[in-house]
Design a protein around this motif. Structure first.
Motif, mmCIF file in Angstrom:
data_model
loop_
_atom_site.group_PDB
_atom_site.id
_atom_site.type_symbol
_atom_site.label_atom_id
_atom_site.label_comp_id
_atom_site.label_asym_id
_atom_site.label_seq_id
_atom_site.Cartn_x
_atom_site.Cartn_y
_atom_site.Cartn_z
ATOM 1 N N SER A 2 0.853 -1.182 0.000
ATOM 2 C CA SER A 2 0.000 0.000 0.000
ATOM 3 C C SER A 2 0.894 1.239 0.000
ATOM 4 C CB SER A 2 -0.872 0.016 1.242
ATOM 5 O OG SER A 2 -0.055 0.076 2.387
ATOM 6 N N TYR A 3 0.327 2.366 -0.366
ATOM 7 C CA TYR A 3 1.101 3.598 -0.348
ATOM 8 C C TYR A 3 1.243 4.101 1.073
ATOM 9 C CZ TYR A 3 0.713 3.779 -5.372
ATOM 10 O OH TYR A 3 0.824 3.484 -6.696
ATOM 11 N N HIS A 4 2.402 4.670 1.366
ATOM 12 C CA HIS A 4 2.643 5.254 2.680
ATOM 13 C C HIS A 4 1.774 6.506 2.817
ATOM 14 C CE1 HIS A 4 4.860 7.208 5.917
ATOM 15 N NE2 HIS A 4 5.454 6.039 6.147
ATOM 16 N N PRO A 5 1.265 6.784 4.027
ATOM 17 C CA PRO A 5 0.401 7.966 4.194
ATOM 18 C C PRO A 5 1.041 9.259 3.690
ATOM 19 C CG PRO A 5 0.501 6.702 6.238
ATOM 20 C CD PRO A 5 1.386 6.004 5.253
ATOM 21 N N TYR B 160 -4.837 11.903 8.525
ATOM 22 C CA TYR B 160 -5.180 10.523 8.866
ATOM 23 C C TYR B 160 -5.266 10.272 10.359
ATOM 24 C CZ TYR B 160 -4.275 9.882 3.941
ATOM 25 O OH TYR B 160 -4.321 9.988 2.579
ATOM 26 N N GLY B 161 -5.158 11.329 11.150
ATOM 27 C CA GLY B 161 -5.292 11.169 12.598
ATOM 28 C C GLY B 161 -4.173 10.349 13.219
ATOM 29 N N VAL B 162 -2.965 10.479 12.689
ATOM 30 C CA VAL B 162 -1.829 9.754 13.272
ATOM 31 C C VAL B 162 -1.310 10.599 14.439
ATOM 32 C CG1 VAL B 162 0.504 8.866 12.826
ATOM 33 C CG2 VAL B 162 -1.230 8.781 11.030
ATOM 34 N N LYS B 163 -1.379 10.024 15.659
ATOM 35 C CA LYS B 163 -1.081 10.853 16.829
ATOM 36 C C LYS B 163 0.412 11.021 17.069
ATOM 37 C CE LYS B 163 -5.296 9.998 19.329
ATOM 38 N NZ LYS B 163 -5.889 8.706 19.526
ATOM 39 N N ASP B 164 1.187 10.037 16.670
ATOM 40 C CA ASP B 164 2.612 10.092 16.978
ATOM 41 C C ASP B 164 3.411 10.035 15.677
ATOM 42 O OD1 ASP B 164 5.276 9.500 17.813
ATOM 43 O OD2 ASP B 164 4.455 8.827 19.735
ATOM 44 N N ILE B 165 4.201 11.066 15.469
ATOM 45 C CA ILE B 165 4.960 11.188 14.205
ATOM 46 C C ILE B 165 5.879 9.979 13.986
ATOM 47 C CG2 ILE B 165 6.881 12.497 15.244
ATOM 48 C CD1 ILE B 165 6.973 14.202 12.745
ATOM 49 N N ARG B 166 6.330 9.376 15.096
ATOM 50 C CA ARG B 166 7.282 8.268 14.972
ATOM 51 C C ARG B 166 6.673 7.048 14.305
ATOM 52 N NH1 ARG B 166 8.981 9.451 21.093
ATOM 53 N NH2 ARG B 166 6.724 9.641 21.109
ATOM 54 N N ASP B 167 5.334 6.940 14.378
ATOM 55 C CA ASP B 167 4.669 5.810 13.716
ATOM 56 C C ASP B 167 4.887 5.831 12.206
ATOM 57 O OD1 ASP B 167 3.724 4.795 16.036
ATOM 58 O OD2 ASP B 167 1.759 5.768 15.914
ATOM 59 N N ASN C 261 7.558 6.595 10.555
ATOM 60 C CA ASN C 261 8.842 6.031 10.131
ATOM 61 C C ASN C 261 9.062 4.638 10.713
ATOM 62 O OD1 ASN C 261 9.382 8.351 8.807
ATOM 63 N ND2 ASN C 261 11.026 9.055 10.153
ATOM 64 N N GLY C 262 8.080 4.163 11.479
ATOM 65 C CA GLY C 262 8.282 2.921 12.222
ATOM 66 C C GLY C 262 8.257 1.669 11.359
ATOM 67 N N GLY C 263 7.655 1.752 10.196
ATOM 68 C CA GLY C 263 7.664 0.603 9.284
ATOM 69 C C GLY C 263 6.713 -0.519 9.668
ATOM 70 N N LEU C 264 5.788 -0.272 10.589
ATOM 71 C CA LEU C 264 4.833 -1.326 10.947
ATOM 72 C C LEU C 264 3.682 -1.312 9.944
ATOM 73 C CD1 LEU C 264 4.202 -1.507 14.786
ATOM 74 C CD2 LEU C 264 5.151 -3.231 13.254
ATOM 75 N N LEU C 265 3.564 -2.396 9.199
ATOM 76 C CA LEU C 265 2.586 -2.372 8.107
ATOM 77 C C LEU C 265 1.158 -2.207 8.592
ATOM 78 C CD1 LEU C 265 4.003 -4.934 5.562
ATOM 79 C CD2 LEU C 265 4.253 -2.478 5.657
ATOM 80 N N GLN C 266 0.842 -2.790 9.768
ATOM 81 C CA GLN C 266 -0.552 -2.651 10.215
ATOM 82 C C GLN C 266 -0.894 -1.204 10.570
ATOM 83 O OE1 GLN C 266 1.718 -4.519 11.824
ATOM 84 N NE2 GLN C 266 1.209 -4.869 13.955
ATOM 85 N N ASN C 267 0.126 -0.384 10.850
ATOM 86 C CA ASN C 267 -0.121 1.047 11.066
ATOM 87 C C ASN C 267 -0.244 1.787 9.744
ATOM 88 O OD1 ASN C 267 0.058 0.820 13.789
ATOM 89 N ND2 ASN C 267 2.116 1.646 13.975
ATOM 90 N N LEU C 268 0.585 1.385 8.813
ATOM 91 C CA LEU C 268 0.749 2.226 7.624
ATOM 92 C C LEU C 268 -0.191 1.892 6.476
ATOM 93 C CD1 LEU C 268 4.637 2.347 7.596
ATOM 94 C CD2 LEU C 268 3.074 4.104 8.366
ATOM 95 N N ASP C 269 -0.746 0.685 6.488
ATOM 96 C CA ASP C 269 -1.468 0.289 5.272
ATOM 97 C C ASP C 269 -2.974 0.529 5.346
ATOM 98 O OD1 ASP C 269 -2.540 -1.698 6.806
ATOM 99 O OD2 ASP C 269 -1.824 -3.348 5.566
ATOM 100 N N GLN C 270 -3.427 1.265 6.389
ATOM 101 C CA GLN C 270 -4.877 1.360 6.554
ATOM 102 C C GLN C 270 -5.485 2.579 5.867
ATOM 103 O OE1 GLN C 270 -5.631 2.300 10.785
ATOM 104 N NE2 GLN C 270 -3.427 2.092 11.069
#
Ligand code: DAH
Length: 351
Positions: A106-109, A327-334, A336-345
């Motif tokens: 998926s594309y990164h946010p 996208y309502g991402v609360k923490d900027i570190r998420d 760059n974290g590379g966790l697909l379940q965070n990034l692909d939604q």
């Protein structure tokens, strides 16, 4: 003894032809070339020969020894390759590095918001430019009216290479190159310079919910005759309403950046807490999203443009912040974290 030598050579050839595995080849090596092997035996039996015979026979035995050694090595390699091939063919075909339950990518946010912004600005006649991440001090600071030892540099400490180049702290680092690239068109044909240049930036930064050492910005510039702050505000408003697809509360306040005069901070109401205050907006209810201003005469001049004749605006949109808000991402570190379940939604547009 020559008869013995050729007999041994024949025997060796026969045996080698019958070898069925690397282990057989190893056994042959011991049988012929080992300490008590038959070729070695020949050498030992040369004691009774005359010095002349010793020379010729010795030569012949050595030849045999070398030939046997070479042929054994060749055969061994054949078997090893064959065994490897057999082993590889017997392996199941799968990618050991692939995550379990592999989904399509998926594309990164950040890519998503970057593309949205690009579409909006392209439709308004801006070109999209690429620029390198490693730049010179001149590009990142000097050409932007930030001479050596200017206090504005304190806020933008970064990573330096041994040769004095640095990882760019701001997409503004491409401004000078863009002015030079399009200056002739502006001066000769009167075509305004309208360009955006998204890119990754780096700073020596302690990380928290709203700071990262690696983040994305999108710089934009427009230079023409009679460009004013109202043009700047129009483009900023259009871009934000297109990206968010709704009206966003913004505020413009004075801000200091050496490369613009006047300079502004364009803040948006924090969409995570609705303005009440949260860690994502440093508890202020507002988020600095797009600092901007009218390009400083020194910067235009450095780009080869006469500030008496032309004016322009510049902005530095925080793409990472924009992605967080959208996208309502609360923490900027998420991000760059590379966790697909965070990034692909955030996308339906699967790769
Ligand atoms: N480059 C600045 C930074 O990263 C942001 C910025 C401010 C860009 C004002 C601009 C501008 O183009 O006009 O802090």
């Amino acid at each position: 003894m020559f008869a013995q030598i050729s007999e041994l050579r024949e025997k060796f050839r026969e045996k080698l032809a019958g070898a069925k595995s690397a282990a057989d080849v190893e056994n042959l090596r011991v049988t012929f070339l080992g300490k008590s092997g038959s070729v070695t035996g020949l050498l030992k039996n040369m004691g009774g020969l005359s010095p002349e015979d010793k020379k010729t026979v010795g030569q012949a035995v050595n030849d045999l020894k070398n030939k046997v050694g070479e042929e054994l090595a060749r055969k061994l390699q054949e078997f090893q390759e064959l065994e490897l091939k057999r082993e590889l063919e017997s392996l199941p075909v799968f990618d050991v590095a692939a995550p379990k339950d592999l989904q399509r990518g998926s594309y990164h946010p950040i890519t998503l918001v970057q593309r949205q912004c690009e579409t909006v600005f392209r439709s308004m006649g801006f070109t999209v430019e690429d620029y390198s991440e490693i730049v010179t001090d001149y590009e990142c600071f000097e050409s932007l009216n930030i001479p050596k030892f200017h206090p504005a540099r304190d806020m933008q400490d970064t990573y330096y290479l041994d040769n004095g180049q640095l990882l760019k702290t701001q997409t503004s680092a491409a401004q000078n190159a863009i002015y030079r690239k399009y200056r002739d068109r502006l001066l000769k044909d009167g075509t305004p310079i309208k360009a955006i240049f998204p890119g990754r930036c780096f700073r020596n930064e302690s990380t928290d919910a709203c700071h990262e050492n690696t983040f994305f910005q999108m710089e934009g510039v427009m230079v023409d005759k009679n460009i004013s702050i109202s043009n700047l505000i129009f483009f900023m408003k259009t871009m934000l309403s297109e990206v968010f697809q709704r009206d966003i509360k913004v505020r413009l306040r004075p801000g200091f950046f050496p490369f613009v005069e006047p300079g502004f901070e364009l803040d948006i109401n924090c969409l995570i807490c609705g303005g009440a205050g949260c860690p994502s907006c440093k508890h202020s209810g507002w988020l600095e999203l797009c600092p901007c201003g009218m390009i400083h005469p020194n910067v235009l001049r450095e780009g080869g443009i006469d500030p008496e004749e032309y004016t322009g605006f510049a902005f530095g949109l925080g793409l990472t912040r924009l992605a967080m808000m959208k996208y309502g991402v609360k923490d900027i570190r998420d991000l760059n974290g590379g966790l697909l379940q965070n990034l692909d939604q955030f996308t339906d547009d699967r790769l």
